[in-house]
Design a protein around this motif. Sequence first.
Motif, PDB file in Angstrom:
ATOM      1  N   ASP A 107      21.218  18.876  -4.012  1.00 60.96           N
ATOM      2  CA  ASP A 107      21.024  17.785  -3.067  1.00 60.96           C
ATOM      3  C   ASP A 107      19.792  18.003  -2.196  1.00 60.96           C
ATOM      4  OD1 ASP A 107      23.256  16.521  -4.016  1.00 60.96           O
ATOM      5  OD2 ASP A 107      24.595  17.355  -2.503  1.00 60.96           O
ATOM      6  N   THR A 108      19.454  19.248  -1.919  1.00 55.06           N
ATOM      7  CA  THR A 108      18.395  19.532  -0.951  1.00 55.06           C
ATOM      8  C   THR A 108      17.034  19.704  -1.599  1.00 55.06           C
ATOM      9  OG1 THR A 108      20.048  20.674   0.394  1.00 55.06           O
ATOM     10  CG2 THR A 108      17.737  21.016   0.973  1.00 55.06           C
ATOM     11  N   TYR A 109      16.978  20.338  -2.769  1.00 54.70           N
ATOM     12  CA  TYR A 109      15.690  20.749  -3.310  1.00 54.70           C
ATOM     13  C   TYR A 109      15.342  20.110  -4.651  1.00 54.70           C
ATOM     14  CZ  TYR A 109      16.106  24.375   0.270  1.00 54.70           C
ATOM     15  OH  TYR A 109      16.251  25.024   1.463  1.00 54.70           O
ATOM     16  N   ILE A 110      16.212  20.189  -5.638  1.00 59.51           N
ATOM     17  CA  ILE A 110      15.797  19.848  -6.999  1.00 59.51           C
ATOM     18  C   ILE A 110      16.380  18.540  -7.505  1.00 59.51           C
ATOM     19  CG2 ILE A 110      15.427  22.261  -7.624  1.00 59.51           C
ATOM     20  CD1 ILE A 110      18.113  22.303  -8.965  1.00 59.51           C
ATOM     21  N   GLY A 111      17.389  17.978  -6.871  1.00 55.45           N
ATOM     22  CA  GLY A 111      17.996  16.751  -7.357  1.00 55.45           C
ATOM     23  C   GLY A 111      19.029  17.018  -8.439  1.00 55.45           C
ATOM     24  N   TYR A 112      19.896  16.036  -8.665  1.00 53.06           N
ATOM     25  CA  TYR A 112      20.988  16.270  -9.607  1.00 53.06           C
ATOM     26  C   TYR A 112      20.522  16.311 -11.053  1.00 53.06           C
ATOM     27  CZ  TYR A 112      20.947  11.128  -9.923  1.00 53.06           C
ATOM     28  OH  TYR A 112      20.574   9.815 -10.062  1.00 53.06           O
ATOM     29  N   SER A 113      19.423  15.641 -11.396  1.00 54.96           N
ATOM     30  CA  SER A 113      18.964  15.621 -12.791  1.00 54.96           C
ATOM     31  C   SER A 113      18.541  17.007 -13.253  1.00 54.96           C
ATOM     32  CB  SER A 113      17.809  14.630 -12.948  1.00 54.96           C
ATOM     33  OG  SER A 113      18.266  13.308 -12.819  1.00 54.96           O
ATOM     34  N   TRP A 114      17.601  17.606 -12.535  1.00 60.56           N
ATOM     35  CA  TRP A 114      17.153  18.936 -12.927  1.00 60.56           C
ATOM     36  C   TRP A 114      18.213  19.986 -12.645  1.00 60.56           C
ATOM     37  CZ3 TRP A 114      13.508  19.119 -16.242  1.00 60.56           C
ATOM     38  CH2 TRP A 114      12.511  18.145 -16.258  1.00 60.56           C
ATOM     39  N   GLY A 115      19.092  19.739 -11.692  1.00 60.25           N
ATOM     40  CA  GLY A 115      20.220  20.646 -11.490  1.00 60.25           C
ATOM     41  C   GLY A 115      21.120  20.688 -12.714  1.00 60.25           C
ATOM     42  N   MET A 116      21.365  19.516 -13.320  1.00 58.59           N
ATOM     43  CA  MET A 116      22.163  19.484 -14.541  1.00 58.59           C
ATOM     44  C   MET A 116      21.456  20.181 -15.694  1.00 58.59           C
ATOM     45  SD  MET A 116      24.115  15.803 -14.684  1.00 58.59           S
ATOM     46  CE  MET A 116      22.612  14.847 -14.552  1.00 58.59           C
ATOM     47  N   MET A 117      20.136  20.072 -15.763  1.00 57.76           N
ATOM     48  CA  MET A 117      19.411  20.745 -16.832  1.00 57.76           C
ATOM     49  C   MET A 117      19.514  22.259 -16.695  1.00 57.76           C
ATOM     50  SD  MET A 117      18.459  18.386 -18.756  1.00 57.76           S
ATOM     51  CE  MET A 117      17.519  19.436 -19.843  1.00 57.76           C
ATOM     52  N   ILE A 118      19.428  22.764 -15.476  1.00 57.77           N
ATOM     53  CA  ILE A 118      19.570  24.208 -15.269  1.00 57.77           C
ATOM     54  C   ILE A 118      20.979  24.659 -15.638  1.00 57.77           C
ATOM     55  CG2 ILE A 118      19.559  26.013 -13.501  1.00 57.77           C
ATOM     56  CD1 ILE A 118      17.358  24.459 -12.083  1.00 57.77           C
ATOM     57  N   CYS A 119      21.971  23.894 -15.215  1.00 61.76           N
ATOM     58  CA  CYS A 119      23.355  24.252 -15.559  1.00 61.76           C
ATOM     59  C   CYS A 119      23.589  24.186 -17.059  1.00 61.76           C
ATOM     60  CB  CYS A 119      24.322  23.323 -14.825  1.00 61.76           C
ATOM     61  SG  CYS A 119      24.338  23.518 -13.033  1.00 61.76           S
ATOM     62  N   MET A 120      22.999  23.190 -17.720  1.00 58.93           N
ATOM     63  CA  MET A 120      23.153  23.085 -19.169  1.00 58.93           C
ATOM     64  C   MET A 120      22.485  24.256 -19.881  1.00 58.93           C
ATOM     65  SD  MET A 120      24.701  20.981 -21.160  1.00 58.93           S
ATOM     66  CE  MET A 120      25.081  21.869 -22.660  1.00 58.93           C
ATOM     67  N   ALA A 121      21.366  24.728 -19.348  1.00 59.49           N
ATOM     68  CA  ALA A 121      20.717  25.908 -19.919  1.00 59.49           C
ATOM     69  C   ALA A 121      21.599  27.143 -19.757  1.00 59.49           C
ATOM     70  CB  ALA A 121      19.360  26.121 -19.248  1.00 59.49           C
ATOM     71  N   LEU A 122      22.319  27.253 -18.641  1.00 60.02           N
ATOM     72  CA  LEU A 122      23.239  28.373 -18.458  1.00 60.02           C
ATOM     73  C   LEU A 122      24.416  28.285 -19.436  1.00 60.02           C
ATOM     74  CD1 LEU A 122      23.307  28.609 -14.549  1.00 60.02           C
ATOM     75  CD2 LEU A 122      22.182  30.170 -16.150  1.00 60.02           C
ATOM     76  N   VAL A 123      24.882  27.071 -19.709  1.00 58.61           N
ATOM     77  CA  VAL A 123      25.940  26.896 -20.704  1.00 58.61           C
ATOM     78  C   VAL A 123      25.452  27.360 -22.079  1.00 58.61           C
ATOM     79  CG1 VAL A 123      27.381  25.198 -21.887  1.00 58.61           C
ATOM     80  CG2 VAL A 123      27.070  25.053 -19.420  1.00 58.61           C
ATOM     81  N   LEU A 124      24.238  26.970 -22.437  1.00 57.16           N
ATOM     82  CA  LEU A 124      23.662  27.397 -23.710  1.00 57.16           C
ATOM     83  C   LEU A 124      23.506  28.914 -23.759  1.00 57.16           C
ATOM     84  CD1 LEU A 124      22.255  26.864 -26.425  1.00 57.16           C
ATOM     85  CD2 LEU A 124      20.144  26.404 -25.146  1.00 57.16           C
ATOM     86  N   LEU A 125      23.064  29.501 -22.670  1.00 49.54           N
ATOM     87  CA  LEU A 125      22.908  30.956 -22.621  1.00 49.54           C
ATOM     88  C   LEU A 125      24.253  31.662 -22.756  1.00 49.54           C
ATOM     89  CD1 LEU A 125      20.900  33.275 -22.234  1.00 49.54           C
ATOM     90  CD2 LEU A 125      21.254  33.064 -19.754  1.00 49.54           C
ATOM     91  N   GLY A 126      25.290  31.112 -22.114  1.00 50.46           N
ATOM     92  CA  GLY A 126      26.616  31.705 -22.224  1.00 50.46           C
ATOM     93  C   GLY A 126      27.169  31.657 -23.638  1.00 50.46           C
ATOM     94  N   GLN A 127      26.974  30.528 -24.319  1.00 45.70           N
ATOM     95  CA  GLN A 127      27.457  30.422 -25.697  1.00 45.70           C
ATOM     96  C   GLN A 127      26.658  31.337 -26.624  1.00 45.70           C
ATOM     97  OE1 GLN A 127      30.065  29.155 -26.886  1.00 45.70           O
ATOM     98  NE2 GLN A 127      29.610  29.332 -29.090  1.00 45.70           N
TER      99      GLN A 127
END
Length: 329
Positions: A107-127
């Motif tokens: 909410d403060t810095y990167i916005g929800y769009s790029w926040g979701m991309m970072i989280c999705m990259a972590l999901v990919l890294l975990g798998q």
Amino acid sequence: MKQGEGSQLTVSLFKGDKSHSQESQDSQESQESLVPSVSITIAAIAALSAMGVANNWVFYLPAACFPYMQEHFAANGGYDHDMNLALFSIYSWPNVVLPLFGGLISDTYIGYSWGMMICMALVLLGQSGFCIGVFLGVGGWYGGGFVTIFVSRLVFGVGGETLMALQNTAVMAWSVGSSRSSSATQTPAHADESESPAPAAPAAASIVWPSLGLAIMESVFRISTVLTFAVAPLSVKAIGLEYTGVVGVVICVFCLMFGLCFVLLDTKYQKQQPAVDHHSAQSLATSDTNKANQQTESAPRHTTSSPRTTRREITLPASPSSPSSPSSS
């Protein structure tokens, strides 16, 4: 106040009302030009829902493949029920507080769009870490395979729950039907009270309401959960546990591509620009204040003065017995 000054004040107020109406109309036109069409809104919500498919696949994969993981690690260290539960515990423990920080940063810095991309990259890294641990094939609490899977679940947990929180935010931002399609009536500041208010034209809006948008996304999530428990065991029987993990990596890559599509749509239609939103809110508050001040200043001109009692002199007709004398009442 002199008559000339009053007319000048009326003209200036009328010009101010016209300029204020023109600014409001321009602001409304600029806002309507940014509203996406129905098809674009459906595509955005579909991309958001598709991102959750990978999240659910990675989360439920150890539970869906538990018997096959026992068989896979049986010859080298073993794999029991407590170890399987530990994979879900390491996912849940950090997420007691991590989504709070993830939401604040988004909410403060990167916005929800790029926040979701970072989280999705972590999901990919975990798998990916899960696949590496399965290929290592060393079980036991301190075996290299299980430790790798355990750490990968921690990485996946950092992005998984925050991803779902940001997806809800994105759906609420794109489900604009209930907030922009309501028709309101507006009366210009310089219009007479006798005139009926003209109905304002409804803004372009989507057919998707916020609750419906969230329900659609939640339905896709539950379908993906059912498919994980149905497809993952069949995949293990067909191609083995190792390549079933690879299938999960491929699913994460496809969902990451859907996330990129959503970022492009979100950037194009400027759904999340804090500066624009704050400026619009400030302009709306300023216009409402100016309208209230103008109505307050022009209120005495529309009020009718109460009739004042005047003194009148009435001459009574002269009587035969007395001379006529004026009497005032």
